[in-house]
Design an enzyme around this catalytic site. Structure first.
Site, PDB file in Angstrom:
ATOM      1  N   CYS A   2      14.068  -3.715  -3.125  1.00 41.76           N
ATOM      2  CA  CYS A   2      15.243  -3.600  -2.280  1.00 41.76           C
ATOM      3  C   CYS A   2      16.376  -4.438  -2.817  1.00 41.76           C
ATOM      4  O   CYS A   2      16.289  -5.048  -3.873  1.00 41.76           O
ATOM      5  CB  CYS A   2      14.895  -4.058  -0.859  1.00 41.76           C
ATOM      6  SG  CYS A   2      13.420  -3.245  -0.178  1.00 41.76           S
ATOM      7  N   ASP A  99       3.911  -4.935   3.173  1.00 39.64           N
ATOM      8  CA  ASP A  99       3.729  -6.280   2.627  1.00 39.64           C
ATOM      9  C   ASP A  99       4.809  -7.215   3.159  1.00 39.64           C
ATOM     10  O   ASP A  99       4.620  -8.441   3.168  1.00 39.64           O
ATOM     11  CB  ASP A  99       3.733  -6.256   1.095  1.00 39.64           C
ATOM     12  CG  ASP A  99       5.015  -5.698   0.504  1.00 39.64           C
ATOM     13  OD1 ASP A  99       5.638  -4.833   1.156  1.00 39.64           O
ATOM     14  OD2 ASP A  99       5.376  -6.101  -0.614  1.00 39.64           O
ATOM     15  N   ILE A 286      10.548   7.959 -24.770  1.00 37.79           N
ATOM     16  CA  ILE A 286      11.853   8.297 -25.326  1.00 37.79           C
ATOM     17  C   ILE A 286      11.756   8.612 -26.810  1.00 37.79           C
ATOM     18  O   ILE A 286      10.867   8.149 -27.510  1.00 37.79           O
ATOM     19  CB  ILE A 286      12.876   7.163 -25.134  1.00 37.79           C
ATOM     20  CG1 ILE A 286      12.347   5.860 -25.771  1.00 37.79           C
ATOM     21  CG2 ILE A 286      13.223   6.977 -23.681  1.00 37.79           C
ATOM     22  CD1 ILE A 286      13.366   4.751 -25.807  1.00 37.79           C
ATOM     23  N   SER A 365       5.626  -1.161 -16.551  1.00 39.11           N
ATOM     24  CA  SER A 365       6.167  -1.489 -17.874  1.00 39.11           C
ATOM     25  C   SER A 365       5.285  -2.537 -18.545  1.00 39.11           C
ATOM     26  O   SER A 365       4.709  -3.400 -17.881  1.00 39.11           O
ATOM     27  CB  SER A 365       7.598  -2.037 -17.733  1.00 39.11           C
ATOM     28  OG  SER A 365       8.006  -2.711 -18.904  1.00 39.11           O
ATOM     29  N   GLY A 366       5.209  -2.475 -19.879  1.00 41.26           N
ATOM     30  CA  GLY A 366       4.445  -3.446 -20.654  1.00 41.26           C
ATOM     31  C   GLY A 366       5.213  -4.722 -20.956  1.00 41.26           C
ATOM     32  O   GLY A 366       4.765  -5.527 -21.781  1.00 41.26           O
TER      33      GLY A 366
END
Length: 637
Positions: A2, A99, A286, A365-366
Site C-alpha cells: 500500500c 496481516d 525480458i 524477485s531474486g
C-alpha cells in the site's frame, strides 16, 4: 502492499494528509481511507491507499482501528499465521484474516517488543489514542520506504518523497551532499535524503512522537550484529531449507503470485521452488532488441529462462524491451523519488506493467542474493586484487599500459572484457575500503572534485568518509563477508530495494524478495567467505544449495545481467538529449556541475576509449530529477 501518509501536530494536517494520500494512488488503487483523532493539544491524521493482497474484504481496510489503536500499514507479514495462533492462545479475538489486524493486535499485546518477532517487509504508523503518541516503524532490512519531515514537535510522513516534496517543496532545501553521493554511487544512500529537512526512517528502527513535542528513537534489529553473530557460528547451515521456507512464506496471498524469471541463478531458484508449491505459476522475463543486445554483447538470458519454464511447468511470458527511452526517462525519474541512475528500474516497471495488465498483482524477485552470497563480479575482483598486488611492479605496469590503450567499443559493438579489465585496473592497487568503493562507484575523489562546483569540496569528502565509516563499522575478520555486509547495509537498501519498490509500485504491483528475509540473512552470514567464493566461482554456497532443485546448466551458467543496453541507448536514442543536458542543462546553468567535465565524459565515451555510458545515463536522471525538484518548489511556494 500500500501507500501510507499522515500528519501529527501539523497545521491543516487533515487536508494535507488527503493530498499526500492522493499522490500515492498508484501504490494502492483498490481503496483509500483516513483516520483523525485528537493528540494532546493537536491532532493526528493517518491516510492510506490500499492494494488488496490478503483479506480482500472490508475487514482488511485501512487505516485500521481497534482497542484504542489506529494503524496505517504498508507491507506484508509472512509469519502472520504463526503470530495469529500465538495471539489467539492469549485470548485475542480477530474480526478478519488480514496481516494488518495481526500487526495491530501484536502491537497492543507487546508494543515495540513485537518488532523483532515480525518477518516480512513493512513500514507503518501506529497511533495510540490513550497516550496520544504516534510511532513510525520500518522493517529490518529497508525493503519498504518511509520518508518524514519534522517541524517543531510535529511530523508529516509518506511512503514516497515526491508526495512530501510536492506539498512542502517550497520549504525544503536540496541537500547538495546527497546529490554528490548520487553522482558517486548513482543512487542516494539510505542514510541521506535529497532534501535537508527530510529523512528516511532507517531500517530496523522506530521513532515515537509525543504530544509534548518530544521524539524518542530506538533500534530493534542490527544487520551488523547479525553478521558478527554469524561469524561466530560453527554449525552446519542448510541453505536450501532456509531459502525454500522463505520462498514458501512469500507465496502467502489471496491473489495470484507470479515471478520474475531472468534465467539467472537467483530468479530460477525461486521460480523452481515456487512452481513446486504452485504448479503452473506464471513468470515474466525480458529480452532486448537484437541489435541492442549485440552491441552490448549481452548474454542470451531468454534461452535459460525457457529451460527453467519447461522443466518446472511454468507459464512463461516474454516481454521484449524496446522502450521509448526518451518518454520513459522522465517518467521513471519522477517515480524513483530521488536521482537513481540504474536503468534496471525501466525493466522492472515494464515487466510489472505487463503483469498488471494480465491481472497479476504480486511477483517474486531474486533481489538480494548477490549482496548476501558474494555474487557480483566486484566481490571476486576485489579478492583477485589482493593477489594482483603481489605481482611485481615491473610486470603490472606494462599490463596497465596495454589495457589503457584498448578500446571499449567499436562503431558496431562493445567489448565487455576490455571494460571489465579497465575497471579492474582502476582499483586493483588501492587499499581495501577504497578499492571496494572504486569497484562499484562512478568516480574517484579527483574526478568528483573536477565534476562539481569547487565550493563543494567539503561535501565530497563527507560522502567519501561516510562510505569508509560504514565499511569499517564491524568486527568481521572475513574479507568476503565484510564486502557482503557493506553491500547489505548500503547497496541493497540504497539502490536495489529502492528502485524495486518505486518502479514496481508505479505499476501498482507488489514485488517480494525472499532472499531479503531475516532468516535467510542470518543463514547467509553463518556461511564463511571461503564458501561463498571458491576459485573463480562467486555465490558458490548458494549454487550448491540450488543443485537440490535446479539442473547444473542453470546453476553454473555464465552470470546474467538484469540491466539494459545502455551503450546502445546512449549512442543512438539519447545522444541528442546528452548534448542538450551537457550544454544547456539546469545542472550546468545552476553551477552544480561543470560543463567542461561533462564534455570530457562525452568525448571519452564517443572515442570508445572509456565506457562512460552509465555516467552519462545518471547525469540525465539527475538532470530530470533536478528539474522536477525545481518545479515542485515553485508549485508549492
Amino acid at each position: 502492499m500500500c501507500g501510507i501518509a499522515g500528519a501529527y501536530h501539523w497545521p491543516d494536517g487533515g487536508p494535507l494528509t488527503d493530498r499526500l494520500t492522493k499522490c500515492l494512488t498508484h501504490r494502492g488503487p483498490d481503496g483509500s481511507g483516513r483516520y483523525d483523532h485528537r493528540a494532546g493539544t493537536g491532532e493526528v491524521h493517518l491516510g492510506h491507499r490500499r492494494l488488496s493482497i490478503i483479506d480482500l474484504s472490508e475487514t482488511g481496510a485501512q487505516p485500521m482501528v481497534a482497542e484504542g489503536l489506529a494503524l496505517t500499514y504498508n507491507g506484508e507479514l509472512y509469519n502472520a499465521p504463526e503470530l495469529r495462533v500465538e495471539l489467539e492462545a492469549k485470548g485475542v479475538k480477530f474480526r478478519g484474516t488480514s496481516d494488518t489486524e495481526v500487526l495491530l493486535r501484536a502491537w497492543r499485546e507487546w508494543g515495540t517488543d513485537c518488532l523483532p518477532r515480525l518477518r516480512g517487509m513493512f513500514a507503518f504508523g501506529v497511533f495510540d489514542e490513550r497516550t496520544g503518541e504516534l510511532v513510525l516503524v520500518r522493517d529490518q532490512l529497508g525493503i519498504k520506504p518511509l520518508f518524514f519531515v519534522r517541524r517543531g514537535g510535529g511530523v508529516v510522513f509518506s511512503s514516497e518523497l515526491k508526495a512530501l516534496a510536492g506539498e512542502l517543496g517550497g520549504e525544503l532545501r536540496l541537500d547538495e551532499a546527497a546529490l554528490i553521493a548520487s553522482l558517486l554511487y548513482y543512487w542516494v544512500p539510505d542514510s541521506r535524503c535529497a532534501y535537508r529537512e527530510a529523512e528516511k526512517l532507517q531500517p530496523g528502527t522506530w521513532a515515537r512522537f509525543r504530544p509534548d513535542g518530544t521524539c524518542e528513537r530506538g533500534s530493534y534489529w542490527s544487520l551488523r550484529q547479525v553478521a558478527e553473530e554469524g561469524a561466530a557460528y560453527t554449525g552446519d547451515v542448510d541453505l536450501h531449507a532456509v531459502i525454500a521456507d522463505s520462498t514458501s512464506k512469500h507465496l502467502l496471498s489471496d491473489v495470484p503470485v507470479a515471478t520474475f524469471l531472468s534465467g539467472g541463478l537467483d530468479s530460477s531458484y525461486l521460480t523452481a521452488l515456487a512452481a513446486r508449491q504452485t504448479p503452473g505459476i506464471s513468470a515474466y522475463t525480458i529480452g532486448f532488441r537484437a541489435e541492442d543486445a549485440k552491441f552490448e554483447a549481452m548474454p542470451d538470458d531468454l534461452k535459460y529462462a525457457r529451460i527453467v519454464a519447461k522443466r518446472f511447468g511454468v507459464d512463461l511470458h516474454e516481454i521484449e524491451i524496446a522502450p521509448q527511452v526518451l518518454d520513459l526517462l522522465p517518467r521513471m525519474t519522477y517515480h524513483l523519488d530521488e536521482p537513481i541512475g540504474d536503468p534496471a528500474a525501466i525493466n522492472s516497471f515494464l515487466i510489472c506493467s505487463a503483469a498488471r495488465e494480465a491481472g497479476v498483482k504480486v511477483l517474486l524477485s531474486g533481489m538480494g542474493a548477490d549482496e548476501l552470497f558474494a555474487g557480483y563480479r566486484k566481490h571476486f575482483a576485489n579478492q583477485l586484487a589482493l593477489r594482483y598486488q603481489r605481482v611485481p611492479g615491473p610486470v603490472r605496469r606494462p599490463i596497465g599500459a596495454v589495457v589503457d590503450r584498448l578500446p571499449v567499443a567499436s562503431a558496431s559493438r562493445g567489448y565487455r572484457t576490455v571494460r571489465f579489465a579497465k575497471r579492474f585496473l582502476s582499483f586493483a592497487e588501492l587499499p581495501e575500503e577504497t578499492a571496494f568503493r572504486r569497484s562499484y562507484t562512478m568516480y574517484d575523489r579527483g574526478e568528483l572534485l573536477d565534476l562539481v562546483n569547487p565550493d563543494l569540496a567539503a561535501e565530497v569528502d563527507d560522502v567519501l568518509t561516510e562510505h569508509a565509516d560504514t565499511y569499517n563499522d564491524n568486527a568481521l575478520t572475513d574479507y568476503v563477508n565484510r564486502m557482503c555486509l557493506a553491500d547489505s547495509r548500503m547497496f541493497l537498501p540504497g539502490l536495489n530495494l529502492a528502485y524495486t519498490d518505486r518502479s514496481t509500485m508505479a505499476a501498482s504491483t507488489e514485488v517480494r524478495t525472499p532472499f531479503v528475509d531475516v532468516e535467510v540473512v542470518k543463514a547467509a552470514f553463518r556461511v564463511p567467505g571461503n564458501k561463498k567464493i571458491v576459485g573463480r566461482q562467486g555465490k558458490a554456497a548458494l549454487k550448491e544449495a540450488a543443485l537440490a532443485i535446479l539442473p547444473k546448466e542453470i546453476v553454473y551458467r555464465p552470470k546474467g545481467l538484469f540491466s539494459a543496453p545502455l551503450r546502445a541507448w546512449m549512442s543512438r536514442d539519447l545522444a541528442p538529449l546528452v548534448r542538450e543536458v551537457v550544454n544547456e542543462g539546469v545542472l550546468v546553468e545552476s553551477g552544480f556541475l561543470r560543463r567542461d567535465a561533462l564534455r570530457k565524459l562525452v568525448a571519452e565515451d564517443a572515442a570508445g576509449q572509456q565506457d562512460r555510458a552509465k555516467h552519462l545515463w545518471h547525469i540525465l536522471t539527475l538532470e530530470y530529477w533536478y528539474r522536477g525538484a525545481q518545479a515542485a518548489a515553485a508549485s508549492s511556494s
